[in-house]
Design a protein around this motif. Structure first.
Motif, mmCIF file in Angstrom:
data_model
loop_
_atom_site.group_PDB
_atom_site.id
_atom_site.type_symbol
_atom_site.label_atom_id
_atom_site.label_comp_id
_atom_site.label_asym_id
_atom_site.label_seq_id
_atom_site.Cartn_x
_atom_site.Cartn_y
_atom_site.Cartn_z
ATOM 1 N N ALA A 13 -3.886 -5.992 7.100
ATOM 2 C CA ALA A 13 -4.544 -7.517 7.754
ATOM 3 C C ALA A 13 -3.774 -8.220 8.441
ATOM 4 O O ALA A 13 -4.329 -8.212 9.762
ATOM 5 N N GLU A 14 -2.675 -8.329 8.455
ATOM 6 C CA GLU A 14 -1.294 -8.978 9.018
ATOM 7 C C GLU A 14 -0.532 -8.006 9.663
ATOM 8 O O GLU A 14 -0.338 -9.088 10.646
ATOM 9 N N GLU A 15 -0.651 -6.497 9.317
ATOM 10 C CA GLU A 15 0.024 -5.558 10.663
ATOM 11 C C GLU A 15 -0.954 -5.222 11.614
ATOM 12 O O GLU A 15 -0.378 -4.442 12.579
ATOM 13 N N LEU A 16 -1.677 -5.387 11.058
ATOM 14 C CA LEU A 16 -2.412 -3.569 11.735
ATOM 15 C C LEU A 16 -1.914 -2.442 12.141
ATOM 16 O O LEU A 16 -2.675 -2.426 13.009
ATOM 17 N N HIS A 17 -1.382 -1.947 10.849
ATOM 18 C CA HIS A 17 -1.199 -0.669 11.255
ATOM 19 C C HIS A 17 -0.458 -0.241 10.232
ATOM 20 O O HIS A 17 0.363 -1.064 9.099
ATOM 21 N N PHE A 18 -1.250 0.993 9.332
ATOM 22 C CA PHE A 18 -0.462 1.181 8.381
ATOM 23 C C PHE A 18 0.344 1.948 7.738
ATOM 24 O O PHE A 18 1.123 1.617 7.401
ATOM 25 N N GLY A 19 1.131 1.904 9.212
ATOM 26 C CA GLY A 19 2.781 2.722 9.141
ATOM 27 C C GLY A 19 3.709 1.635 8.776
ATOM 28 O O GLY A 19 4.220 1.359 7.732
ATOM 29 N N THR A 28 4.786 4.906 1.065
ATOM 30 C CA THR A 28 4.475 5.893 2.184
ATOM 31 C C THR A 28 2.802 4.387 2.212
ATOM 32 O O THR A 28 2.448 4.537 1.756
ATOM 33 N N GLN A 29 2.846 5.658 3.750
ATOM 34 C CA GLN A 29 1.181 5.309 4.196
ATOM 35 C C GLN A 29 0.476 5.950 3.646
ATOM 36 O O GLN A 29 -1.136 5.388 2.702
ATOM 37 N N PRO A 30 0.116 7.150 2.754
ATOM 38 C CA PRO A 30 -1.287 7.936 2.699
ATOM 39 C C PRO A 30 -1.396 6.783 1.126
ATOM 40 O O PRO A 30 -2.770 6.963 0.769
ATOM 41 N N PRO A 31 -0.327 6.239 0.326
ATOM 42 C CA PRO A 31 -1.213 6.366 -0.803
ATOM 43 C C PRO A 31 -1.784 5.099 -0.683
ATOM 44 O O PRO A 31 -1.841 3.882 -1.503
ATOM 45 N N LEU A 32 -1.338 3.964 1.082
ATOM 46 C CA LEU A 32 -1.804 2.684 1.164
ATOM 47 C C LEU A 32 -3.135 3.008 1.476
ATOM 48 O O LEU A 32 -3.837 1.790 1.357
ATOM 49 N N SER A 33 -2.966 3.949 2.355
ATOM 50 C CA SER A 33 -4.493 4.528 2.845
ATOM 51 C C SER A 33 -5.728 4.579 1.916
ATOM 52 O O SER A 33 -6.803 4.182 1.928
ATOM 53 N N GLN A 34 -5.162 5.143 1.134
ATOM 54 C CA GLN A 34 -6.140 5.630 -0.022
ATOM 55 C C GLN A 34 -6.624 4.579 -1.234
ATOM 56 O O GLN A 34 -7.137 4.175 -1.343
ATOM 57 N N GLN A 35 -5.398 3.452 -1.391
ATOM 58 C CA GLN A 35 -6.218 1.699 -2.023
ATOM 59 C C GLN A 35 -6.678 1.256 -1.342
ATOM 60 O O GLN A 35 -7.540 0.547 -1.857
ATOM 61 N N ILE A 36 -6.097 1.332 -0.231
ATOM 62 C CA ILE A 36 -7.725 0.047 1.072
ATOM 63 C C ILE A 36 -9.056 1.148 0.902
ATOM 64 O O ILE A 36 -10.187 -0.241 1.115
ATOM 65 N N MET A 37 -8.564 2.557 0.812
ATOM 66 C CA MET A 37 -10.581 2.606 0.844
ATOM 67 C C MET A 37 -10.782 2.439 -1.069
ATOM 68 O O MET A 37 -11.872 2.634 -0.780
ATOM 69 N N ASN A 38 -10.067 2.350 -2.235
ATOM 70 C CA ASN A 38 -10.957 2.614 -3.077
ATOM 71 C C ASN A 38 -10.923 0.636 -3.001
ATOM 72 O O ASN A 38 -12.006 0.866 -3.916
ATOM 73 N N LEU A 39 -10.386 -0.010 -1.942
ATOM 74 C CA LEU A 39 -11.032 -1.582 -2.533
ATOM 75 C C LEU A 39 -12.367 -2.074 -1.881
ATOM 76 O O LEU A 39 -13.293 -2.428 -2.279
#
Length: 290
Positions: A13-19, A28-39
């Motif tokens: 939310a603060e970076e507005l950029h997953f990378g 890394t970006q993939p597990p972060l994206s997955q965690q946001i999807m899970n949330l």
């Protein structure tokens, strides 16, 4: 939902950029994206608008960010306080004390400067009540006359006071500035506290008088040492008190040294060894340094 998912959400939310958020979090970006999807799935709420070029918060995401950051601040505060409590630097310290105001104020002045986040709760009580409160763990520290002979109570001498004779200012011996021979008071009425209130003081006075060649004629008893002084000033009798009671001295009485008397009142810091804690340990460190 997990607390770490909130932290991941705040970073994105603060970076507005997953990378960039992933780099900030050290992942890394993939597990972060997955965690946001899970949330989002757990909440059943869409938090981000995602395009190939841009990431932005939804209206629900903006609200969620504002509230989650409050939770983060509160959690950080809770964690910090837990660490301070574990070190004895935060909490409530309950102290029972008698009439030794001088020693008490000297210790507290330093302690409160060193550990301002610890709340001090003071309760004035006779020796017998302090010992009972220590036994029941109702107070953590007692300031009282010793020696203290109880298996569960540990103590340390913090002050030692000579005894003085206390006379009404118009007493025939009140002008004896060089000292009093106690035998000269054998016919006087003595004012004392009863033994059940505090045995250390009571036994010391009996011992002092016996060594001088007489047993004191006790005619008045009071449950607090400092109230002995106004009774002496009212000509109800004489008294032998530790020098620390000079704190309560008034014009109607005099404190005089006792000739050939080496008995002193030892005031102690006491605690229940079964209730030893970081709070008590840091308090004792302050006491040792005085």
């Amino acid at each position: 939902m997990e607390i770490r998912q909130f932290m991941y959400f705040i970073a994105v939310a603060e970076e507005l950029h997953f990378g960039k958020a992933a780099k900030k979090l050290g992942m890394t970006q993939p597990p972060l994206s997955q965690q946001i999807m899970n949330l989002e799935e757990a909440l059943n709420v869409k938090l981000f608008h995602r395009t190939k070029r841009k990431v932005s918060l939804t209206e629900a995401g903006q609200y969620f960010y504002r509230e989650v950051t409050k939770i983060q601040e509160k959690l950080n505060s809770v964690i910090q306080n837990a660490k301070l409590i574990d070190k004895g630097m935060l909490g409530m310290l309950k102290i029972g004390f008698g009439p030794d105001y001088g020693t008490l104020t000297k210790i507290l002045k330093i302690y409160e400067q060193e550990y301002p986040n610890v709340q001090i709760q003071l309760e004035q009580m006779p020796t017998s009540e302090q010992l009972m409160a220590l036994d029941k763990k109702e107070i953590q520290i007692g300031l009282l006359p010793g020696p203290i002979e109880r298996k569960n109570i540990e103590s340390r001498v913090v002050a030692e006071y000579p005894f003085k004779v206390v006379l009404p200012v118009d007493h025939p011996l009140a002008k004896e500035g060089g000292g009093i021979d106690l035998i000269d008071l054998k016919e006087e009425n003595f004012i004392m506290t009863p033994r059940e209130i505090g045995s250390a003081y009571y036994d010391s006075i009996i011992n002092i008088c016996n060594k001088a060649g007489f047993s004191p004629r006790i005619r008045k008893k009071t449950h607090e040492l400092q109230t002995v002084i106004p009774l002496v000033s009212a000509n109800m009798g004489v008294a032998i008190l530790p020098e620390m009671l000079g704190y309560f001295k008034r014009e109607e009485v005099v404190f005089l040294p006792i000739n050939n008397c080496d008995v002193t009142l030892k005031n102690c810091i006491a605690w229940n060894k079964e209730a030893r804690s970081p709070l008590i340990d840091l308090f004792l460190e302050i006491v040792e340094g005085i």
